[in-house]
Design an enzyme around this catalytic site. Structure first.
Site, PDB file in Angstrom:
ATOM      1  N   LYS A 211      -8.097  -1.444  10.746  1.00 13.81           N
ATOM      2  CA  LYS A 211      -7.377  -1.822   9.519  1.00 13.81           C
ATOM      3  C   LYS A 211      -6.127  -0.944   9.385  1.00 13.81           C
ATOM      4  O   LYS A 211      -5.051  -1.413   9.016  1.00 13.81           O
ATOM      5  CB  LYS A 211      -8.307  -1.662   8.313  1.00 13.81           C
ATOM      6  CG  LYS A 211      -7.753  -2.177   6.997  1.00 13.81           C
ATOM      7  CD  LYS A 211      -6.882  -1.181   6.265  1.00 13.81           C
ATOM      8  CE  LYS A 211      -6.425  -1.736   4.923  1.00 13.81           C
ATOM      9  NZ  LYS A 211      -5.485  -0.856   4.238  1.00 13.81           N
TER      10      LYS A 211
ATOM     11  N   GLU B 124       0.834  -1.212   0.000  1.00 20.89           N
ATOM     12  CA  GLU B 124       0.000   0.000   0.000  1.00 20.89           C
ATOM     13  C   GLU B 124       0.869   1.263   0.000  1.00 20.89           C
ATOM     14  O   GLU B 124       1.683   1.476   0.911  1.00 20.89           O
ATOM     15  CB  GLU B 124      -0.943  -0.016   1.207  1.00 20.89           C
ATOM     16  CG  GLU B 124      -1.995   1.067   1.102  1.00 20.89           C
ATOM     17  CD  GLU B 124      -3.055   0.972   2.183  1.00 20.89           C
ATOM     18  OE1 GLU B 124      -3.399  -0.142   2.600  1.00 20.89           O
ATOM     19  OE2 GLU B 124      -3.536   2.042   2.597  1.00 20.89           O
TER      20      GLU B 124
ATOM     21  N   HIS C 272      -2.615  10.186   0.380  1.00 21.44           N
ATOM     22  CA  HIS C 272      -2.744   8.858  -0.208  1.00 21.44           C
ATOM     23  C   HIS C 272      -2.509   8.925  -1.718  1.00 21.44           C
ATOM     24  O   HIS C 272      -1.749   8.150  -2.275  1.00 21.44           O
ATOM     25  CB  HIS C 272      -4.155   8.334   0.093  1.00 21.44           C
ATOM     26  CG  HIS C 272      -4.321   6.889  -0.203  1.00 21.44           C
ATOM     27  ND1 HIS C 272      -3.840   5.913   0.639  1.00 21.44           N
ATOM     28  CD2 HIS C 272      -4.898   6.258  -1.237  1.00 21.44           C
ATOM     29  CE1 HIS C 272      -4.117   4.745   0.128  1.00 21.44           C
ATOM     30  NE2 HIS C 272      -4.757   4.913  -1.009  1.00 21.44           N
TER      31      HIS C 272
ATOM     32  N   ASP D 121       3.665 -14.737  11.587  1.00 20.08           N
ATOM     33  CA  ASP D 121       2.419 -15.190  10.971  1.00 20.08           C
ATOM     34  C   ASP D 121       1.367 -14.084  11.110  1.00 20.08           C
ATOM     35  O   ASP D 121       0.701 -13.964  12.135  1.00 20.08           O
ATOM     36  CB  ASP D 121       1.975 -16.476  11.695  1.00 20.08           C
ATOM     37  CG  ASP D 121       0.711 -17.064  11.121  1.00 20.08           C
ATOM     38  OD1 ASP D 121      -0.022 -16.346  10.428  1.00 20.08           O
ATOM     39  OD2 ASP D 121       0.445 -18.242  11.393  1.00 20.08           O
TER      40      ASP D 121
HETATM   41  C1  MEV Z   1      -6.032   2.857   4.745  1.00 19.04           C
HETATM   42  O1  MEV Z   1      -5.235   1.745   4.420  1.00 19.04           O
HETATM   43  C2  MEV Z   1      -6.202   2.953   6.237  1.00 19.04           C
HETATM   44  C3  MEV Z   1      -7.137   4.049   6.724  1.00 19.04           C
HETATM   45  O2  MEV Z   1      -8.406   3.932   6.097  1.00 19.04           O
HETATM   46  C4  MEV Z   1      -7.236   3.905   8.208  1.00 19.04           C
HETATM   47  C5  MEV Z   1      -8.255   4.795   8.859  1.00 19.04           C
HETATM   48  O3  MEV Z   1      -9.243   5.182   8.213  1.00 19.04           O
HETATM   49  O4  MEV Z   1      -8.083   5.061  10.071  1.00 19.04           O
HETATM   50  C6  MEV Z   1      -6.597   5.409   6.329  1.00 19.04           C
END
Ligand code: MEV
Length: 432
Positions: free
Chosen positions: A273, A82, A386, A289
């Site tokens: 996530k 990513e 991003h 793992d």
């Molecule tokens: C993207 O990989 C992760 C985010 O969506 C985490 C979040 O929203 O806190 C930017």
């Protein structure tokens, strides 16, 4: 369907796949071969990790420098596909390096596994039997636990758990382990399988059992990837005024965002996530793992019955505090650690951490990602950073040359990035 695929040679497998599954067999073979390592020994090492290997699947290994953790500086190895993850980590590390750095501690390192079995004679009878054989159960594992005991690990205790309220006649041997610097999956599973053998054997010889009671039926013996007794906590703290311009307002928005993740699963999953972006990248780089880590952490996030964000943030007396507590079962010996050259490299970069230190580093890696994500979300929005990081991916997809990439990077310093805007700008640049 194909019988005996695994018996074919590597080349035989590739030939079969290319001719059966691809429109252009020559190209399909070339793609696989282009990812082979020219060092044959190294390639063989990778081929032998798994069954039916036909090529290597690359992910970039990057580093995020300037992590000050408990007053010691680390460079974190990170494996991820990513675009913005490593930059986010590096930014958070730099930000906190001038505000006291990250702090981390280990809260326990205990793991567990269960022998799941059926017994028809009732709980009291089973309890008496278990009490009478407990020392034999432990004794019979001694040859398996010998080395681990020398390293300070082993079986901590075995308990009999009555689960017959959920499933008729169902019980568990719940076994607690300390596995020192190993993740310990093989060790735990070997112990459990021995315990299940001894359990069945002892039942056959137990005078207090009828013939039917003697037939204990073991359903399975396996470690648990839920490790709430093996946790690490990481935190950062500083006066709100030191958070930058409008520090107090930023802190308040930040705390609000973390609270939303605490209360609402739709947000909590994405919040977590982001945390896993940091933890998984470290887990892969250090040969751990990541599926086990993911499963355990998400279960922990739902430990009170609702899935919640894993981090906490608050402001007290003008001081901003942000922390993350996660269950982690990680190893710095065993598994891939002595096999995969890049895992060895990563562990050396981390100054050969013991498992406890790696747990702290991983918790920090998760906290740093979470900080960077929420900081963007409550200020500029996530897409700016991003898409900036994603620009090269879009340019590669559009087949841009090095010269075109340089021109586009300059152009998009001051323009909004989307696939369409990049395509348009590239076309215009090419025309001119
Ligand atoms: C993207 O990989 C992760 C985010 O969506 C985490 C979040 O929203 O806190 C930017």
């Amino acid at each position: 369907m194909i019988a005996g695929f695994s018996k074919k040679t590597k080349q035989g497998k590739i030939n079969w796949l290319a001719s059966e599954c691809f429109a252009n067999p020559t190209q399909a073979k070339q793609i696989l071969e282009s990812y082979w390592n020219s060092d044959e020994k190294l390639q063989q090492l990778h081929d032998e990790f798994i069954e039916n290997a036909v090529s290597n699947f690359y992910l970039p290994l990057a580093v995020a420098p300037n992590f000050l953790i408990n007053d010691k500086t680390y460079i974190l190895p990170m494996v991820t596909e990513e675009s913005s993850v490593v930059a986010a980590s590096a930014n958070a590390a730099k930000f906190w390096s001038t505000r006291g750095g990250f702090h981390a501690e280990v809260i326990g390192t205990e793991k567990s596994g269960q022998v799941h079995f059926l017994f028809h004679g009732g709980h009291q009878l089973l309890h008496d039997f278990f009490t009478s054989i407990k020392s034999t159960l432990l004794k019979e594992t001694e040859s398996i636990t010998e080395n681990m005991r020398k390293r300070g690990g082993g079986i901590i205790d075995i308990e009999l758990i009555n689960c017959s309220e959920s499933i008729d006649n169902y019980y568990q041997l719940h076994v607690r382990f300390e596995t020192a610097d190993a993740m310990g999956a093989n060790f735990i599973n070997s112990c459990l399988e021995q315990l299940s053998t001894t359990l069945k054997q002892e039942a056959l010889n137990y005078d207090g059992f009828s013939d039917e009671d003697k037939a204990i039926e073991v359903v399975m013996s396996i470690l648990s990837n839920y490790v709430p007794e093996s946790r690490a906590r990481a935190w950062v703290t500083c006066p709100v005024d030191e958070l930058g311009e409008n520090g107090a307002e930023f802190a308040q928005r930040f705390v609000q965002a973390v609270n939303i993740a605490h209360h609402h699963p739709y947000r909590a999953v994405t919040h977590n996530k982001g945390i896993m972006n940091g933890i998984d990248a470290l887990a892969i780089a250090t040969g751990n793992d990541f599926r086990a880590i993911e499963a355990g952490i998400h279960a922990y996030a739902a430990r009170d019955g609702q899935y919640r964000g894993l981090s906490k943030a608050w402001v007290k007396d003008g001081v901003f505090c942000f922390e993350l507590e996660v269950p982690l079962a990680v190893g710095t010996v065993g598994g891939l650690t002595k096999l995969h050259p890049l895992v060895k490299w990563s562990n050396e970069l981390l100054q050969h951490p013991r498992a406890r230190v790696l747990m702290k580093i991983m918790a920090v890696g998760g906290l740093a990602q979470n900080f960077a994500a929420i900081r963007s979300l409550v200020t500029t929005g996530i897409q700016k950073g991003h898409m900036k990081m994603h620009l090269l991916n879009i340019l590669n997809q559009l087949g841009a040359t090095s010269k075109e990439k340089t021109a586009m990077i300059t152009h998009f310093k001051t323009n909004a990035i989307s696939f369409n805007s990049v395509e348009q700008a590239l076309m215009t640049w090419r025309k001119n």
